[in-house]
Design a protein around this motif. Structure first.
Motif, PDB file in Angstrom:
ATOM      1  N   PHE A  34       0.817  -1.211   0.000  1.00 28.53           N
ATOM      2  CA  PHE A  34       0.000   0.000   0.000  1.00 28.53           C
ATOM      3  C   PHE A  34       0.850   1.260   0.000  1.00 28.53           C
ATOM      4  CE2 PHE A  34      -2.393  -3.484   1.596  1.00 28.53           C
ATOM      5  CZ  PHE A  34      -3.684  -3.274   1.160  1.00 28.53           C
ATOM      6  N   ASN A  57       1.953  -0.007   6.398  1.00 27.41           N
ATOM      7  CA  ASN A  57       0.950  -0.356   7.397  1.00 27.41           C
ATOM      8  C   ASN A  57       1.264  -1.663   8.101  1.00 27.41           C
ATOM      9  OD1 ASN A  57       0.532  -1.891   5.163  1.00 27.41           O
ATOM     10  ND2 ASN A  57      -1.629  -1.436   4.918  1.00 27.41           N
ATOM     11  N   PHE A  70       1.394  -4.330  11.074  1.00 24.94           N
ATOM     12  CA  PHE A  70       0.440  -4.547  12.163  1.00 24.94           C
ATOM     13  C   PHE A  70       1.051  -4.038  13.459  1.00 24.94           C
ATOM     14  CE2 PHE A  70      -0.639  -8.224   9.281  1.00 24.94           C
ATOM     15  CZ  PHE A  70      -1.765  -7.609   8.762  1.00 24.94           C
ATOM     16  N   PRO A  71       0.403  -3.082  14.102  1.00 33.78           N
ATOM     17  CA  PRO A  71       1.038  -2.415  15.251  1.00 33.78           C
ATOM     18  C   PRO A  71       1.183  -3.304  16.479  1.00 33.78           C
ATOM     19  CG  PRO A  71      -1.196  -1.610  14.947  1.00 33.78           C
ATOM     20  CD  PRO A  71      -0.912  -2.514  13.795  1.00 33.78           C
ATOM     21  N   THR A  72       0.399  -4.387  16.553  1.00 28.87           N
ATOM     22  CA  THR A  72       0.511  -5.237  17.737  1.00 28.87           C
ATOM     23  C   THR A  72       1.556  -6.328  17.555  1.00 28.87           C
ATOM     24  OG1 THR A  72      -1.263  -6.582  16.870  1.00 28.87           O
ATOM     25  CG2 THR A  72      -1.885  -4.925  18.473  1.00 28.87           C
ATOM     26  N   ARG A 108      -8.562   1.413   8.556  1.00 27.69           N
ATOM     27  CA  ARG A 108      -8.950   0.505   7.459  1.00 27.69           C
ATOM     28  C   ARG A 108      -7.700  -0.113   6.822  1.00 27.69           C
ATOM     29  NH1 ARG A 108     -13.197   2.272   4.135  1.00 27.69           N
ATOM     30  NH2 ARG A 108     -13.752   0.103   3.815  1.00 27.69           N
ATOM     31  N   ASP A 109      -6.597   0.652   6.802  1.00 26.23           N
ATOM     32  CA  ASP A 109      -5.323   0.150   6.256  1.00 26.23           C
ATOM     33  C   ASP A 109      -4.968  -1.225   6.797  1.00 26.23           C
ATOM     34  OD1 ASP A 109      -5.254   2.696   5.420  1.00 26.23           O
ATOM     35  OD2 ASP A 109      -3.161   3.082   5.979  1.00 26.23           O
ATOM     36  N   LEU A 110      -5.139  -1.381   8.122  1.00 23.97           N
ATOM     37  CA  LEU A 110      -4.711  -2.636   8.745  1.00 23.97           C
ATOM     38  C   LEU A 110      -5.591  -3.783   8.289  1.00 23.97           C
ATOM     39  CD1 LEU A 110      -3.799  -1.627  12.372  1.00 23.97           C
ATOM     40  CD2 LEU A 110      -2.342  -1.983  10.395  1.00 23.97           C
ATOM     41  N   ALA A 133      -4.559  -4.557   4.811  1.00 23.14           N
ATOM     42  CA  ALA A 133      -3.272  -5.260   4.769  1.00 23.14           C
ATOM     43  C   ALA A 133      -3.499  -6.739   5.024  1.00 23.14           C
ATOM     44  CB  ALA A 133      -2.324  -4.674   5.804  1.00 23.14           C
ATOM     45  N   SER A 134      -4.386  -7.021   5.940  1.00 27.84           N
ATOM     46  CA  SER A 134      -4.656  -8.415   6.273  1.00 27.84           C
ATOM     47  C   SER A 134      -5.415  -9.123   5.145  1.00 27.84           C
ATOM     48  CB  SER A 134      -5.447  -8.481   7.570  1.00 27.84           C
ATOM     49  OG  SER A 134      -5.785  -9.793   7.883  1.00 27.84           O
ATOM     50  N   LYS A 194     -11.049 -13.906  10.460  1.00 26.92           N
ATOM     51  CA  LYS A 194      -9.740 -14.067  11.070  1.00 26.92           C
ATOM     52  C   LYS A 194      -9.043 -12.712  11.192  1.00 26.92           C
ATOM     53  CE  LYS A 194      -7.082 -18.186  11.164  1.00 26.92           C
ATOM     54  NZ  LYS A 194      -6.600 -19.328  10.394  1.00 26.92           N
ATOM     55  N   LYS A 252      -7.682 -11.665  14.711  1.00 28.98           N
ATOM     56  CA  LYS A 252      -6.237 -11.631  14.911  1.00 28.98           C
ATOM     57  C   LYS A 252      -5.618 -10.249  14.697  1.00 28.98           C
ATOM     58  CE  LYS A 252      -5.614 -16.147  15.385  1.00 28.98           C
ATOM     59  NZ  LYS A 252      -4.770 -16.891  16.294  1.00 28.98           N
ATOM     60  N   VAL A 253      -6.302  -9.392  13.977  1.00 26.43           N
ATOM     61  CA  VAL A 253      -5.705  -8.080  13.699  1.00 26.43           C
ATOM     62  C   VAL A 253      -6.506  -6.958  14.355  1.00 26.43           C
ATOM     63  CG1 VAL A 253      -5.087  -6.433  11.900  1.00 26.43           C
ATOM     64  CG2 VAL A 253      -4.666  -8.859  11.550  1.00 26.43           C
ATOM     65  N   PRO A 258      -6.949  -7.401  18.532  1.00 27.91           N
ATOM     66  CA  PRO A 258      -5.726  -7.096  19.285  1.00 27.91           C
ATOM     67  C   PRO A 258      -5.340  -5.621  19.202  1.00 27.91           C
ATOM     68  CG  PRO A 258      -5.413  -9.076  17.994  1.00 27.91           C
ATOM     69  CD  PRO A 258      -6.741  -8.502  17.579  1.00 27.91           C
ATOM     70  N   THR A 259      -5.562  -4.998  18.047  1.00 27.60           N
ATOM     71  CA  THR A 259      -5.181  -3.597  17.926  1.00 27.60           C
ATOM     72  C   THR A 259      -6.042  -2.730  18.840  1.00 27.60           C
ATOM     73  OG1 THR A 259      -4.607  -4.029  15.620  1.00 27.60           O
ATOM     74  CG2 THR A 259      -4.777  -1.734  16.273  1.00 27.60           C
ATOM     75  N   GLY A 296      -1.060  -5.745  26.700  1.00 28.41           N
ATOM     76  CA  GLY A 296      -1.394  -6.314  25.399  1.00 28.41           C
ATOM     77  C   GLY A 296      -1.607  -5.290  24.318  1.00 28.41           C
ATOM     78  N   SER A 297      -1.284  -4.033  24.612  1.00 24.60           N
ATOM     79  CA  SER A 297      -1.679  -3.010  23.636  1.00 24.60           C
ATOM     80  C   SER A 297      -0.641  -2.853  22.535  1.00 24.60           C
ATOM     81  CB  SER A 297      -1.895  -1.682  24.332  1.00 24.60           C
ATOM     82  OG  SER A 297      -0.643  -1.132  24.633  1.00 24.60           O
ATOM     83  N   VAL A 298      -0.901  -1.919  21.672  1.00 26.00           N
ATOM     84  CA  VAL A 298      -0.035  -1.600  20.552  1.00 26.00           C
ATOM     85  C   VAL A 298       1.377  -1.348  21.044  1.00 26.00           C
ATOM     86  CG1 VAL A 298       0.368   0.095  18.775  1.00 26.00           C
ATOM     87  CG2 VAL A 298      -1.953  -0.614  19.299  1.00 26.00           C
ATOM     88  N   LYS A 299       2.316  -2.042  20.437  1.00 17.47           N
ATOM     89  CA  LYS A 299       3.706  -1.885  20.866  1.00 17.47           C
ATOM     90  C   LYS A 299       4.287  -0.581  20.341  1.00 17.47           C
ATOM     91  CE  LYS A 299       4.637  -6.747  21.417  1.00 17.47           C
ATOM     92  NZ  LYS A 299       3.589  -7.429  20.645  1.00 17.47           N
ATOM     93  N   LYS A 300       4.999   0.113  21.225  1.00 15.15           N
ATOM     94  CA  LYS A 300       5.577   1.380  20.786  1.00 15.15           C
ATOM     95  C   LYS A 300       7.076   1.241  20.557  1.00 15.15           C
ATOM     96  CE  LYS A 300       1.962   4.217  21.562  1.00 15.15           C
ATOM     97  NZ  LYS A 300       1.275   3.766  22.775  1.00 15.15           N
TER      98      LYS A 300
END
Ligand code: ATP
Ligand code: MG
Lengths: 258, 305
Positions: free
Chosen positions: A91, A95, A97-99, B188-190, B193-194, B203, B207-208, B211-212, B301-305
């Protein structure tokens, strides 16, 4: 494994709005085809019909035919999910996956489709990251989050993620538009390498980029706001850039578009 | 002031300079005024909060240091006597909250996922409308509804499980709303992407998307729980108080902190009144610990920084 794409008489709609009209073109396997044209002429829209991503948008539908090595992508019993496994996509904006970690991002396509074997995943992750020219930079921090990478690295991570599932075709929608010149060159080199194995279509607004990376170029245009986009011409990149058959193409390439 | 600045260039460079300064000065003054007003509002909002906390803390802290408070019930303790604990009520409150959560979280998550990911057309709009209506119903109405169903129609006893059912009605809309918001925040990007990796939609959601949005969803659940734990009307109507410990949600009376408070609040005798304040403080602490725990879980469990 690379496949040939044939599009014929394709109309693409958003609800009642016809965004792309009557496109017919052929994309050869193991080649890079560039889609160029002014903003809004339907390049992204057309690209997304090639892996049936268009229909995830509300009202998205197509009329016409797209075949992949003579297999009709829009046939009655064709599963769009299966199509997307064969036709991958990168894209405009990176993008990841942030997790997920870098490793998990690359492994995501296989894992989410049920592959569990650690050894196999390790191999695929390493091979894909190498193909995406990212392995050296991340090999000792595979467990770090994907979002900890720079924009250019993230985009290459997304490319690694896309090639990890071994698609036959790779669609790239302005993959470099958010990147600096150095990352852009890295990705252009990468496209050159990837075309040994994949059929690649790349959308770009950068004429030099189209000239550098692509074997063939398709030029699209739009007659005006609210009108559908159309394919003006498609041919060998060198031909299209030096001796375009249409006046519109020449104007656009030389910057006299308007 | 804007006009002064625009006209200024005509009257020479000197006045441009001074008018620039003037507008900067007045902007600073306005800025300070606005900051002051906002601070005042903040203080106004904080005063009752601090007041409540202080009152409860100063009157209720006394008993909390005693281990008996956390381990004993009120069995056999009269208003005249000092002693006993809140264990029976704490256990009751936690049990009912747990049962409420176990029932409402799956329903609420399912509803939110349906509304965000699949919901189109009339049915989705009807669901949204129903959730809105549910958000607005007073807790006593929820309680009476369950009473009509559980006691009048089915002829069951007033037990903790019935209280939980009423609380479910109150918790579901809170969790649906917050989860919906969190799911809509997932770009929506994520999702695309999946999809582009050939991952099916369900799924992708599991899975995406989930968790996000995980940390936000957990926070919403905790807020919903905090809200229902303090609810009193369902307890008054469906959950009679008892001074003893009862762990069976389907049988017998079960104490809860709000009914414990309600039981003794009219007493004239000091030992009972002290316990009322301590029970109030205990409830505040439990809610606080829960929301802090929720925050910790969500951070893990949140978004990793
Ligand atoms: N989700 C959507 N819903 C409705 N119309 C859309 C949607 N996305 C794009 N369009 C319309 O379809 C037409 C083609 O858009 P598209 O994004 O394919 O253009 P593009 O050639 O990729 O442009 P750009 O170079 O700016 O990316 C435009 O008129 C656009 O307004
Ligand atoms: Mg585009």
């Amino acid at each position: 494994m690379a496949k040939r794409i044939d599009v014929s008489g394709l109309d693409v709609f958003y609800g009642d709005f016809k965004a792309v009209e009557d496109v017919s073109l052929t994309v050869e396997p193991r080649s890079v085809t560039a889609f160029i044209g002014p903003s809004g002429c339907g390049k992204s829209t057309l690209l997304r019909t090639l892996n049936r991503m268009h229909e995830v948008l509300p009202g998205g539908r197509v009329i016409g035919k797209v075949t992949l090595d003579d297999e009709d992508l829009y046939g009655d019993d064709v599963d769009p999910v299966a199509v997307r496994r064969i036709v991958g996509m990168v894209f405009q904006r990176p993008n990841p996956f942030p997790t997920m970690s870098i490793y998990d991002n690359v492994a995501a396509g296989l894992r989410l489709n049920g592959v569990k074997k650690k050894a196999l995943l390790d191999d695929v992750v390493e091979r894909s990251l190498k193909q995406a020219n990212l392995w050296k930079e991340v090999q000792d921090r595979l467990r770090k989050p994907g979002s900890s990478l720079s924009g250019g690295q993230q985009q290459r991570l997304c490319i690694a993620r896309a090639v990890a599932v071994e698609p036959a075709v790779l669609l790239m929608d302005e993959p470099c538009s958010a990147l600096d010149p150095i990352s852009t060159l890295a990705i252009e080199d990468l496209v050159q390498e990837l075309k040994e194995r994949y059929t690649i279509i790349i959308v770009t607004h950068n004429m030099q980029q189209a000239a550098r990376v692509s074997d063939r170029t398709a030029f699209f245009t739009i007659a005006g706001a609210g009108k559908p986009g159309r394919l003006v011409e498609i041919g060998d990149t060198a031909e299209v850039f030096s001796r375009p058959t249409e006046k519109a193409t020449e104007d656009y390439i030389t910057g006299r578009f308007g | 002031m804007a006009t002064a600045t625009i006209e200024a260039p005509a009257s020479g460079p000197g006045s441009v300079h001074s008018s620039l300064h003037r507008s900067a000065r007045s902007r600073k003054a306005r800025d300070r005024l606005a900051t002051l007003v906002v601070l005042l509002c903040l203080l106004l909002a904080m005063i009752p909060l601090a007041w409540i906390l202080w009152t409860v803390l100063s009157r209720g802290a006394g008993l909390l240091g005693d281990a008996h408070w956390w381990t004993n019930s009120q069995r056999g303790i009269t208003a005249r006597r000092v002693g006993g604990g809140a264990y029976h009520a704490i256990v009751g409150t936690l049990l009912m909250a747990l049962v409420t959560a176990v029932i409402s979280v799956p329903i609420a998550l399912g509803t939110a996922i349906y509304l965000v990911e699949y919901g189109r057309g009339t049915f989705a709009r009807a669901v949204t409308f129903m959730v809105d209506v549910l958000t607005g119903i007073p807790s006593i109405v929820a309680a009476l509804f369950v009473y009509a169903l559980w006691v009048t129609t089915f002829g069951f006893q007033r037990v903790a499980f019935a209280v939980s059912l009423a609380l479910v009605l109150l918790m579901i809309p809170v969790v649906v709303r917050s989860t919906e918001e969190m799911l809509r925040l997932v770009p929506r990007d994520l999702r695309e992407a999946s999809y582009a990796l050939g991952v099916p939609r369900w799924k992708t959601i599991v899975k995406v998307v989930l968790p996000t949005a995980f940390s936000g969803i957990v926070t919403g659940i905790m807020l919903g729980l905090a809200r229902v734990m303090g609810e009193t009307a369902p307890l008054l109507i469906l959950g009679p108080y008892t001074t003893s410990i009862n762990m069976n949600i389907f049988h017998g009376n079960m104490a809860a902190l709000p009914t414990f408070i309600n039981q003794d609040r009219n007493q004239a005798l000091q030992p009972a009144l002290d316990r009322v304040w301590s029970a109030a403080l205990t409830l505040i602490i439990i809610v606080m610990v829960l929301s802090l725990a929720g925050r910790a879980v969500s951070r893990l469990g949140s978004v990793k920084k």
